[in-house]
Design a protein around this motif. Structure first.
Motif, PDB file in Angstrom:
ATOM      1  N   ALA A   1       5.813  -5.910  10.856  1.00  0.00           N
ATOM      2  CA  ALA A   1       5.010  -4.732  11.177  1.00  0.00           C
ATOM      3  C   ALA A   1       4.481  -4.040   9.928  1.00  0.00           C
ATOM      4  CB  ALA A   1       5.836  -3.752  12.008  1.00  0.00           C
ATOM      5  N   SER A   2       5.252  -4.042   8.862  1.00  0.00           N
ATOM      6  CA  SER A   2       4.864  -3.322   7.650  1.00  0.00           C
ATOM      7  C   SER A   2       3.711  -3.970   6.904  1.00  0.00           C
ATOM      8  CB  SER A   2       6.064  -3.186   6.706  1.00  0.00           C
ATOM      9  OG  SER A   2       6.575  -4.456   6.360  1.00  0.00           O
ATOM     10  N   VAL A   3       3.394  -5.224   7.233  1.00  0.00           N
ATOM     11  CA  VAL A   3       2.282  -5.913   6.549  1.00  0.00           C
ATOM     12  C   VAL A   3       1.279  -6.479   7.549  1.00  0.00           C
ATOM     13  CG1 VAL A   3       3.535  -6.471   4.433  1.00  0.00           C
ATOM     14  CG2 VAL A   3       3.698  -8.017   6.387  1.00  0.00           C
ATOM     15  N   LYS A   4       1.349  -6.017   8.790  1.00  0.00           N
ATOM     16  CA  LYS A   4       0.470  -6.551   9.828  1.00  0.00           C
ATOM     17  C   LYS A   4      -0.980  -6.239   9.500  1.00  0.00           C
ATOM     18  CE  LYS A   4       2.526  -7.139  14.076  1.00  0.00           C
ATOM     19  NZ  LYS A   4       2.424  -8.562  14.214  1.00  0.00           N
ATOM     20  N   GLY A   5      -1.835  -7.234   9.668  1.00  0.00           N
ATOM     21  CA  GLY A   5      -3.260  -7.097   9.389  1.00  0.00           C
ATOM     22  C   GLY A   5      -3.987  -8.319   9.895  1.00  0.00           C
TER      23      GLY A   5
ATOM     24  N   PHE B   1       5.999 -11.875   3.205  1.00  0.00           N
ATOM     25  CA  PHE B   1       7.220 -11.171   3.590  1.00  0.00           C
ATOM     26  C   PHE B   1       7.562 -10.191   2.483  1.00  0.00           C
ATOM     27  CE2 PHE B   1       7.759 -14.896   6.320  1.00  0.00           C
ATOM     28  CZ  PHE B   1       8.197 -14.313   7.497  1.00  0.00           C
ATOM     29  N   PRO B   2       7.657  -8.894   2.773  1.00  0.00           N
ATOM     30  CA  PRO B   2       8.054  -7.922   1.757  1.00  0.00           C
ATOM     31  C   PRO B   2       9.460  -8.217   1.230  1.00  0.00           C
ATOM     32  CG  PRO B   2       7.123  -6.825   3.679  1.00  0.00           C
ATOM     33  CD  PRO B   2       7.330  -8.259   4.059  1.00  0.00           C
ATOM     34  N   MET B   3       9.760  -7.651   0.082  1.00  0.00           N
ATOM     35  CA  MET B   3      11.074  -7.861  -0.514  1.00  0.00           C
ATOM     36  C   MET B   3      12.171  -7.294   0.393  1.00  0.00           C
ATOM     37  SD  MET B   3      10.999  -9.512  -3.327  1.00  0.00           S
ATOM     38  CE  MET B   3       9.506 -10.373  -3.814  1.00  0.00           C
ATOM     39  N   HIS B   4      13.201  -8.089   0.625  1.00  0.00           N
ATOM     40  CA  HIS B   4      14.261  -7.683   1.534  1.00  0.00           C
ATOM     41  C   HIS B   4      15.533  -8.475   1.249  1.00  0.00           C
ATOM     42  CE1 HIS B   4      12.585 -11.322   3.368  1.00  0.00           C
ATOM     43  NE2 HIS B   4      13.745 -11.481   3.986  1.00  0.00           N
ATOM     44  N   GLN B   5      16.633  -7.995   1.783  1.00  0.00           N
ATOM     45  CA  GLN B   5      17.872  -8.763   1.888  1.00  0.00           C
ATOM     46  C   GLN B   5      18.003  -9.223   3.340  1.00  0.00           C
ATOM     47  OE1 GLN B   5      20.678  -5.655   0.625  1.00  0.00           O
ATOM     48  NE2 GLN B   5      21.091  -6.804  -1.255  1.00  0.00           N
ATOM     49  N   ASP B   6      18.686 -10.333   3.562  1.00  0.00           N
ATOM     50  CA  ASP B   6      18.958 -10.758   4.939  1.00  0.00           C
ATOM     51  C   ASP B   6      20.119  -9.983   5.550  1.00  0.00           C
ATOM     52  OD1 ASP B   6      16.905 -12.576   4.836  1.00  0.00           O
ATOM     53  OD2 ASP B   6      18.198 -14.312   4.435  1.00  0.00           O
ATOM     54  N   TYR B   7      20.909  -9.329   4.723  1.00  0.00           N
ATOM     55  CA  TYR B   7      22.109  -8.625   5.179  1.00  0.00           C
ATOM     56  C   TYR B   7      21.875  -7.696   6.366  1.00  0.00           C
ATOM     57  CZ  TYR B   7      25.830  -5.125   5.211  1.00  0.00           C
ATOM     58  OH  TYR B   7      26.807  -4.267   5.613  1.00  0.00           O
TER      59      TYR B   7
ATOM     60  N   GLY C   1      12.258   1.107   7.017  1.00  0.00           N
ATOM     61  CA  GLY C   1      11.272   0.703   8.012  1.00  0.00           C
ATOM     62  C   GLY C   1      11.832  -0.190   9.100  1.00  0.00           C
ATOM     63  N   ALA C   2      10.969  -0.504  10.064  1.00  0.00           N
ATOM     64  CA  ALA C   2      11.369  -1.342  11.189  1.00  0.00           C
ATOM     65  C   ALA C   2      11.732  -2.752  10.752  1.00  0.00           C
ATOM     66  CB  ALA C   2      10.245  -1.388  12.227  1.00  0.00           C
ATOM     67  N   ASP C   3      11.186  -3.183   9.600  1.00  0.00           N
ATOM     68  CA  ASP C   3      11.443  -4.540   9.111  1.00  0.00           C
ATOM     69  C   ASP C   3      12.693  -4.628   8.251  1.00  0.00           C
ATOM     70  OD1 ASP C   3       9.048  -5.277  10.301  1.00  0.00           O
ATOM     71  OD2 ASP C   3       7.902  -4.845   8.495  1.00  0.00           O
ATOM     72  N   HIS C   4      13.281  -3.474   7.911  1.00  0.00           N
ATOM     73  CA  HIS C   4      14.498  -3.429   7.099  1.00  0.00           C
ATOM     74  C   HIS C   4      14.288  -4.019   5.701  1.00  0.00           C
ATOM     75  CE1 HIS C   4      16.453  -2.185  10.762  1.00  0.00           C
ATOM     76  NE2 HIS C   4      16.153  -3.320  11.355  1.00  0.00           N
ATOM     77  N   HIS C   5      13.131  -3.768   5.098  1.00  0.00           N
ATOM     78  CA  HIS C   5      12.911  -4.237   3.746  1.00  0.00           C
ATOM     79  C   HIS C   5      13.533  -3.251   2.749  1.00  0.00           C
ATOM     80  CE1 HIS C   5       9.270  -1.878   4.948  1.00  0.00           C
ATOM     81  NE2 HIS C   5       9.511  -1.292   3.805  1.00  0.00           N
ATOM     82  N   VAL C   6      13.688  -3.696   1.517  1.00  0.00           N
ATOM     83  CA  VAL C   6      14.232  -2.823   0.481  1.00  0.00           C
ATOM     84  C   VAL C   6      13.110  -1.958  -0.084  1.00  0.00           C
ATOM     85  CG1 VAL C   6      16.102  -4.409  -0.119  1.00  0.00           C
ATOM     86  CG2 VAL C   6      13.911  -4.571  -1.335  1.00  0.00           C
TER      87      VAL C   6
ATOM     88  N   SER D   1       8.071 -13.300  -0.045  1.00  0.00           N
ATOM     89  CA  SER D   1       7.077 -14.332  -0.357  1.00  0.00           C
ATOM     90  C   SER D   1       5.685 -13.747  -0.194  1.00  0.00           C
ATOM     91  CB  SER D   1       7.256 -15.570   0.542  1.00  0.00           C
ATOM     92  OG  SER D   1       7.044 -15.246   1.901  1.00  0.00           O
ATOM     93  N   GLY D   2       4.730 -14.351  -0.887  1.00  0.00           N
ATOM     94  CA  GLY D   2       3.366 -13.847  -0.888  1.00  0.00           C
ATOM     95  C   GLY D   2       2.498 -14.461   0.192  1.00  0.00           C
ATOM     96  N   ILE D   3       1.238 -14.110   0.164  1.00  0.00           N
ATOM     97  CA  ILE D   3       0.256 -14.633   1.117  1.00  0.00           C
ATOM     98  C   ILE D   3      -0.117 -16.065   0.737  1.00  0.00           C
ATOM     99  CG2 ILE D   3      -2.110 -14.363   1.975  1.00  0.00           C
ATOM    100  CD1 ILE D   3      -1.836 -11.383   1.566  1.00  0.00           C
ATOM    101  N   ASN D   4      -0.271 -16.912   1.728  1.00  0.00           N
ATOM    102  CA  ASN D   4      -0.812 -18.248   1.491  1.00  0.00           C
ATOM    103  C   ASN D   4      -2.329 -18.132   1.372  1.00  0.00           C
ATOM    104  OD1 ASN D   4      -1.524 -20.906   1.349  1.00  0.00           O
ATOM    105  ND2 ASN D   4      -0.814 -21.451   3.405  1.00  0.00           N
ATOM    106  N   ARG D   5      -2.829 -18.240   0.156  1.00  0.00           N
ATOM    107  CA  ARG D   5      -4.270 -18.142  -0.096  1.00  0.00           C
ATOM    108  C   ARG D   5      -4.904 -19.516  -0.309  1.00  0.00           C
ATOM    109  NH1 ARG D   5      -5.062 -12.743  -1.001  1.00  0.00           N
ATOM    110  NH2 ARG D   5      -3.255 -11.541  -1.750  1.00  0.00           N
TER     111      ARG D   5
END
Length: 251
Positions: free
Chosen positions: A50-54, A110-116, A159-164, A195-199
């Motif tokens: 949700a935090s990077v939806k576009g 995918f924004p920076m996050h932990q899986d925890y 956020g809803a995605d639980h990113h750091v 991870s970044g965008i596949n360009r």
């Protein structure tokens, strides 16, 4: 296959390790075909956070070992489980699997996050394995990680995605970990990663497998998956006295 002393030391220090050529290019190509076949059968999906939806997208499916026998066999491949045992210990238990296809030119980041935060465990034995079924250079949105961040322990999730915190862990500050088809990346679930965008003009195809020590209890009931608890190596030492299903009230 097992970790060399140098690879184990790198993992312990950095919280991740790249294993070149865990599978052959031919095996990777066959698994890639299986992933794309699952995607074709299941129809359109988009697991963009949700935090990077576009205007980006990422195809996704959980529990792929219930959708193709090729992945059921892969889970107990000694090359995979041998390295997992070097990290977790002799007993390796499945938590879940999921596949990702980042489409060309618009594959979601995918924004920076932990899986925890998604499935916290008492002893933090949980690891992830990313199996690469085609090349994942930086322009395809390869894995990026903050080396040594697993030593910080659980971090506040946002956020809803639980990113750091994107201020404390900006994407541009992470170390890129490009990979080739057949390579695997093992990492601790406390390691800050994204991870970044596949360009590029080609898809990026991966399978992610989450593994743990069966003696390490999960602290909540979130993220339950089919086949969770399947032993891939060793034994489950927590198993008690046998009872029929109807004696446990399960049938």
């Amino acid at each position: 296959m097992h970790l060399t002393p140098e690879q184990k030391a790198f993992y312990d220090e950095n919280g991740y390790v790249l294993i070149p050529g865990l599978f052959t290019p031919e095996e990777a190509a066959a698994y890639r075909a299986e992933v794309h076949a699952i995607d074709a059968r299941q129809g359109e999906t988009n697991a963009t956070w949700a935090s990077v939806k576009g205007d980006t997208a990422i195809a996704h499916s959980h529990d792929v070992h219930f959708k193709s026998g090729a992945f059921t066999r892969l889970l107990t491949d000694a090359r995979l489980t041998g390295i997992a045992q070097d990290i977790i210990g002799p007993n390796v238990q499945l938590h879940h699997t999921k596949m990702f296809i980042k489409p060309p030119e618009r594959g979601s980041p995918f924004p920076m996050h932990q899986d925890y935060p998604y499935f916290p465990h008492r002893d933090h034995s949980m690891i992830a394995v990313i199996l690469h079924f085609d090349d994942a250079p930086e322009e395809k949105g390869c894995l990026c990680a903050y080396p040594g961040s697993h030593k910080l322990g659980p971090l506040p999730a946002e956020g809803a995605d639980h990113h750091v915190s994107q201020t404390d862990f900006p994407f541009d500050g992470a170390t890129t970990v490009p990979a080739k088809a057949g390579d695997a990346i093992f990492f601790n679930y406390l390691t800050v990663h994204g991870s970044g965008i596949n360009r590029s003009d080609e898809a990026r195809t991966t399978l992610l497998i989450q593994l743990r020590d069966p003696a390490d209890p999960q602290l909540n009931n979130r993220h339950a998956s089919r086949g969770q608890g399947m032993m891939l190596a060793g034994i489950d030492p927590t198993i008690g006295e046998f009872k029929f299903a109807w004696e446990n009230g399960d049938a």
